[in-house]
Design a protein around this motif. Structure first.
Motif, PDB file in Angstrom:
ATOM      1  N   ARG A   1      -7.842  -7.354   2.213  1.00 46.26           N
ATOM      2  CA  ARG A   1      -8.656  -6.572   1.281  1.00 46.26           C
ATOM      3  C   ARG A   1      -7.910  -6.383  -0.041  1.00 46.26           C
ATOM      4  O   ARG A   1      -6.868  -5.712  -0.084  1.00 46.26           O
ATOM      5  N   ARG A   2      -8.444  -6.930  -1.102  1.00 48.11           N
ATOM      6  CA  ARG A   2      -7.796  -6.812  -2.409  1.00 48.11           C
ATOM      7  C   ARG A   2      -7.713  -5.361  -2.870  1.00 48.11           C
ATOM      8  O   ARG A   2      -6.755  -4.969  -3.553  1.00 48.11           O
ATOM      9  N   ARG A   3      -8.693  -4.552  -2.511  1.00 48.81           N
ATOM     10  CA  ARG A   3      -8.675  -3.137  -2.884  1.00 48.81           C
ATOM     11  C   ARG A   3      -7.418  -2.437  -2.376  1.00 48.81           C
ATOM     12  O   ARG A   3      -6.890  -1.531  -3.037  1.00 48.81           O
ATOM     13  N   LEU A   4      -6.942  -2.851  -1.225  1.00 51.95           N
ATOM     14  CA  LEU A   4      -5.748  -2.243  -0.649  1.00 51.95           C
ATOM     15  C   LEU A   4      -4.464  -2.960  -1.064  1.00 51.95           C
ATOM     16  O   LEU A   4      -3.442  -2.316  -1.323  1.00 51.95           O
ATOM     17  N   MET A   5      -4.517  -4.286  -1.129  1.00 51.76           N
ATOM     18  CA  MET A   5      -3.292  -5.082  -1.241  1.00 51.76           C
ATOM     19  C   MET A   5      -2.942  -5.504  -2.660  1.00 51.76           C
ATOM     20  O   MET A   5      -1.799  -5.861  -2.929  1.00 51.76           O
ATOM     21  N   GLY A   6      -3.909  -5.521  -3.551  1.00 56.08           N
ATOM     22  CA  GLY A   6      -3.614  -5.922  -4.922  1.00 56.08           C
ATOM     23  C   GLY A   6      -3.011  -7.304  -5.000  1.00 56.08           C
ATOM     24  O   GLY A   6      -3.569  -8.282  -4.496  1.00 56.08           O
ATOM     25  N   ALA A   7      -1.828  -7.405  -5.608  1.00 55.94           N
ATOM     26  CA  ALA A   7      -1.174  -8.697  -5.831  1.00 55.94           C
ATOM     27  C   ALA A   7      -0.755  -9.382  -4.540  1.00 55.94           C
ATOM     28  O   ALA A   7      -0.503 -10.590  -4.529  1.00 55.94           O
ATOM     29  N   LEU A   8      -0.677  -8.637  -3.443  1.00 59.22           N
ATOM     30  CA  LEU A   8      -0.217  -9.211  -2.174  1.00 59.22           C
ATOM     31  C   LEU A   8      -1.367  -9.491  -1.201  1.00 59.22           C
ATOM     32  O   LEU A   8      -1.131  -9.682  -0.001  1.00 59.22           O
ATOM     33  N   THR A   9      -2.579  -9.543  -1.691  1.00 56.79           N
ATOM     34  CA  THR A   9      -3.720  -9.862  -0.824  1.00 56.79           C
ATOM     35  C   THR A   9      -3.535 -11.231  -0.180  1.00 56.79           C
ATOM     36  O   THR A   9      -3.064 -12.179  -0.816  1.00 56.79           O
ATOM     37  N   ASN A  10      -3.900 -11.345   1.089  1.00 53.80           N
ATOM     38  CA  ASN A  10      -3.798 -12.627   1.785  1.00 53.80           C
ATOM     39  C   ASN A  10      -4.570 -13.722   1.053  1.00 53.80           C
ATOM     40  O   ASN A  10      -5.698 -13.493   0.605  1.00 53.80           O
ATOM     41  N   SER A  11      -3.985 -14.901   0.985  1.00 53.40           N
ATOM     42  CA  SER A  11      -4.715 -16.051   0.464  1.00 53.40           C
ATOM     43  C   SER A  11      -5.714 -16.525   1.518  1.00 53.40           C
ATOM     44  O   SER A  11      -5.660 -16.099   2.682  1.00 53.40           O
ATOM     45  N   ARG A  12      -6.621 -17.395   1.128  1.00 53.21           N
ATOM     46  CA  ARG A  12      -7.594 -17.917   2.096  1.00 53.21           C
ATOM     47  C   ARG A  12      -6.907 -18.654   3.236  1.00 53.21           C
ATOM     48  O   ARG A  12      -7.302 -18.538   4.404  1.00 53.21           O
ATOM     49  N   THR A  13      -5.861 -19.405   2.907  1.00 57.34           N
ATOM     50  CA  THR A  13      -5.117 -20.131   3.945  1.00 57.34           C
ATOM     51  C   THR A  13      -4.495 -19.161   4.935  1.00 57.34           C
ATOM     52  O   THR A  13      -4.561 -19.354   6.156  1.00 57.34           O
ATOM     53  N   THR A  14      -3.881 -18.092   4.394  1.00 60.29           N
ATOM     54  CA  THR A  14      -3.267 -17.096   5.270  1.00 60.29           C
ATOM     55  C   THR A  14      -4.305 -16.423   6.150  1.00 60.29           C
ATOM     56  O   THR A  14      -4.064 -16.171   7.338  1.00 60.29           O
TER      57      THR A  14
ATOM     58  N   THR B   1       0.797  -1.227   0.000  1.00 56.43           N
ATOM     59  CA  THR B   1       0.000   0.000   0.000  1.00 56.43           C
ATOM     60  C   THR B   1       0.826   1.272   0.000  1.00 56.43           C
ATOM     61  O   THR B   1       0.309   2.339  -0.329  1.00 56.43           O
ATOM     62  N   GLY B   2       2.095   1.169   0.389  1.00 53.20           N
ATOM     63  CA  GLY B   2       2.880   2.383   0.548  1.00 53.20           C
ATOM     64  C   GLY B   2       2.474   3.183   1.761  1.00 53.20           C
ATOM     65  O   GLY B   2       2.867   4.342   1.923  1.00 53.20           O
ATOM     66  N   ARG B   3       1.692   2.575   2.644  1.00 53.50           N
ATOM     67  CA  ARG B   3       1.261   3.227   3.878  1.00 53.50           C
ATOM     68  C   ARG B   3       1.563   2.314   5.052  1.00 53.50           C
ATOM     69  O   ARG B   3       1.545   1.094   4.918  1.00 53.50           O
ATOM     70  N   ASN B   4       1.832   2.914   6.196  1.00 58.72           N
ATOM     71  CA  ASN B   4       2.005   2.085   7.387  1.00 58.72           C
ATOM     72  C   ASN B   4       0.642   1.807   8.018  1.00 58.72           C
ATOM     73  O   ASN B   4      -0.384   2.328   7.565  1.00 58.72           O
ATOM     74  N   LEU B   5       0.623   0.990   9.035  1.00 56.46           N
ATOM     75  CA  LEU B   5      -0.642   0.565   9.638  1.00 56.46           C
ATOM     76  C   LEU B   5      -1.419   1.738  10.210  1.00 56.46           C
ATOM     77  O   LEU B   5      -2.647   1.818  10.075  1.00 56.46           O
ATOM     78  N   ALA B   6      -0.722   2.670  10.855  1.00 61.23           N
ATOM     79  CA  ALA B   6      -1.415   3.825  11.438  1.00 61.23           C
ATOM     80  C   ALA B   6      -2.067   4.670  10.354  1.00 61.23           C
ATOM     81  O   ALA B   6      -3.213   5.122  10.492  1.00 61.23           O
ATOM     82  N   GLU B   7      -1.360   4.903   9.234  1.00 64.12           N
ATOM     83  CA  GLU B   7      -1.924   5.673   8.127  1.00 64.12           C
ATOM     84  C   GLU B   7      -3.136   4.968   7.524  1.00 64.12           C
ATOM     85  O   GLU B   7      -4.137   5.608   7.174  1.00 64.12           O
ATOM     86  N   THR B   8      -3.033   3.659   7.398  1.00 65.36           N
ATOM     87  CA  THR B   8      -4.145   2.895   6.825  1.00 65.36           C
ATOM     88  C   THR B   8      -5.365   2.959   7.731  1.00 65.36           C
ATOM     89  O   THR B   8      -6.505   3.105   7.248  1.00 65.36           O
ATOM     90  N   CYS B   9      -5.159   2.861   9.039  1.00 67.07           N
ATOM     91  CA  CYS B   9      -6.276   3.008   9.985  1.00 67.07           C
ATOM     92  C   CYS B   9      -6.931   4.379   9.823  1.00 67.07           C
ATOM     93  O   CYS B   9      -8.164   4.505   9.815  1.00 67.07           O
ATOM     94  N   ARG B  10      -6.111   5.411   9.695  1.00 61.28           N
ATOM     95  CA  ARG B  10      -6.643   6.772   9.551  1.00 61.28           C
ATOM     96  C   ARG B  10      -7.490   6.914   8.291  1.00 61.28           C
ATOM     97  O   ARG B  10      -8.536   7.571   8.294  1.00 61.28           O
ATOM     98  N   ASP B  11      -7.043   6.293   7.199  1.00 60.37           N
ATOM     99  CA  ASP B  11      -7.754   6.416   5.935  1.00 60.37           C
ATOM    100  C   ASP B  11      -8.992   5.526   5.846  1.00 60.37           C
ATOM    101  O   ASP B  11      -9.919   5.818   5.083  1.00 60.37           O
ATOM    102  N   GLU B  12      -9.014   4.435   6.611  1.00 61.00           N
ATOM    103  CA  GLU B  12     -10.083   3.448   6.473  1.00 61.00           C
ATOM    104  C   GLU B  12     -11.151   3.531   7.558  1.00 61.00           C
ATOM    105  O   GLU B  12     -12.259   3.044   7.368  1.00 61.00           O
ATOM    106  N   PHE B  13     -10.836   4.119   8.712  1.00 62.19           N
ATOM    107  CA  PHE B  13     -11.772   4.145   9.833  1.00 62.19           C
ATOM    108  C   PHE B  13     -12.342   5.548  10.044  1.00 62.19           C
ATOM    109  O   PHE B  13     -11.738   6.544   9.626  1.00 62.19           O
ATOM    110  N   PRO B  14     -13.499   5.663  10.738  1.00 65.71           N
ATOM    111  CA  PRO B  14     -14.075   6.974  11.059  1.00 65.71           C
ATOM    112  C   PRO B  14     -13.122   7.789  11.938  1.00 65.71           C
ATOM    113  O   PRO B  14     -12.322   7.226  12.703  1.00 65.71           O
TER     114      PRO B  14
END
Length: 444
Positions: free
Chosen positions: A404-417, A104-117
């Motif tokens: 979330r594929r929208r965020l991760m693209g090619a690196l989206t977690n597999s079902r097993t993961t 994503t080019g974002r860290n976890l804190a940035e992603t939380c800020r962009d995705e949560f209220p």
């Protein structure tokens, strides 16, 4: 255009605590990712090494000393399997954190800020800041104790020495990510070497080590509590935030195929770094089992007692090695804790304060504890309770975002993961809840 391409310019402006790779490292990484140039395996890996070793410091911090030594002293090798299991969990969580930054080019804190209220983001930021300060309190005290044990100075003097040294380490950040990674890696190497020496001096029963590393077992209620302590405190919330920031703009590629190769190299970084951290934790427990438990010292309650008891059992050299390892652990983990706090603030609220101001603010509680004459080891334990409160708010969003594929693209977690990550997250959070319940019920 990918999410990473759309946000690429913002990445440089916003995250900026650790800069992008210098030209030489970026070129070496590009050569490996594109297949240009021929290098041996070790040289191919070198441009990608570093972030996981910085993160791994949280797994060998002074809090681990207290937990592992107590487990080994009371129950011998019995709970070694818990260290192994917790280390496997750590590998998965830190891999997901590294993956989030890469994709994503974002860290976890940035992603939380962009995705949560916004209200949730502010609450998460405040909690994350409290967690970062609690972490730094424990690690700063650990380093001060290291100076006390090694140089025989008052604890307050050890705290002053700790402040000076950690300030010096943090100034390396102005020269880019590599010098800081090398410095932290050096401390991790010192800790590992010290415990190799401790094992050589202690002569553990390797047959017992082999059995209990893989055989789950308990011996009464107290062993269950200690196992919960080891497992429940495995993943530190601050380092989950940090690792995603260490990878987010370190080496940048926009090609999906190259991104997958980059992730494989970062996974190798995680596996090696977490294996080293796991071996160090195992060595702590093994050393305590081979010395304290084997000689009838089952009730080692503080780090100072452990140090004092080592000298008559294994000689003065062993006690000195223990103090050096504790000092290296405290200095490196305190530095990493300050880095985490800086990244948390930048990510959640787009604010950044000078690093020396953050260092001064976060070390103030440690000085207050020392001046008030509180027991450092007990304070270390209590700080872990605060960490337990913050853990679900780091691990659960991490698993959600990396699925979330929208965020991760090619690196989206597999079902097993996703399944494994869900189970591990539930175990980590559940064990922390159990620890909190036991602590507040007065049974710990």
């Amino acid at each position: 255009m990918t999410e990473r391409e759309l946000t690429g310019d913002r990445i440089e402006v916003e995250s900026g605590f650790l800069k992008r790779a210098d030209g030489r490292t970026q070129q070496a990484a590009d050569d490996v990712l594109t297949g240009a140039g021929k290098r041996g395996m070790l040289l191919r890996l070198l441009p990608f090494f570093g972030p996981a070793f910085v993160a791994s410091v949280a797994y060998v911090d002074p809090g681990n000393f207290a937990t592992n030594i107590s487990a080994g002293a009371k129950f011998g090798y019995l709970l070694l399997w818990v260290v192994v299991a917790s280390n496997l969990m750590a590998m998965l969580v830190q891999t997901l954190s590294a993956k989030l930054g890469l994709a994503t080019g974002r860290n976890l804190a940035e992603t939380c800020r962009d995705e949560f209220p916004q209200g949730a983001v502010i609450a998460m930021w405040i909690l994350a800041e409290v967690v970062a300060m609690a972490t730094d309190l424990a690690e700063f005290l650990g380093a001060a104790l290291g100076f006390l044990l090694l140089l025989h100075v008052p604890l307050i003097v050890g705290a002053i020495f700790t402040a000076i040294v950690t300030f010096a380490i943090l100034t390396l950040e102005r020269y880019g990510f590599r010098p800081l990674e090398v410095a932290i890696g050096f401390f991790v190497a010192i800790i590992a070497i010290c415990y190799l020496l401790e094992l050589a001096i202690g002569h553990p029963l390797w047959s017992q080590v082999g059995v209990h590393a893989v055989l789950p077992a308990f011996k009464g209620r107290e062993s269950v509590l200690l196992a919960a302590g080891i497992l429940g405190a495995t993943v530190m919330p601050h380092v989950v935030y940090l690792h995603s920031g260490l990878t987010q703009n370190r080496i940048v590629t926009r090609d999906p195929g190259q991104l997958k190769r980059l992730f494989r190299f970062q996974t190798v970084d995680v596996v090696i770094a977490m294996t080293v951290a796991g071996l160090v934790n195992g060595a702590m427990l093994i050393m305590a089992a081979a010395t304290f438990h084997a000689h009838g010292f089952a009730n080692i309650g503080t780090i100072e007692q452990a140090h004092k008891t080592l000298a008559p059992l294994l000689g003065g050299a062993s006690a000195m090695i223990f103090a050096i390892a504790l000092l290296a652990s405290g200095l490196s983990s305190s530095t990493v804790g300050t880095m985490s706090g800086q990244m948390i603030m930048q990510g959640f609220v787009r604010r950044r304060i000078p690093i020396w101001v953050r260092r001064a603010v976060t070390m103030a509680p440690a000085f207050a504890v020392i001046i008030a004459g509180l027991d450092p080891t007990r304070t270390l334990v209590l700080s872990q309770v605060v960490l337990s409160f913050g853990l679900p708010f780091a691990v659960i969003p991490l698993v959600i975002f990396t699925s979330r594929r929208r965020l991760m693209g090619a690196l989206t977690n597999s079902r097993t993961t996703i399944v494994f990550a869900g189970v591990v997250s539930a175990m980590i959070v559940g064990l922390n809840v159990l620890l909190l319940a036991l602590i507040f019920s007065g049974t710990s």
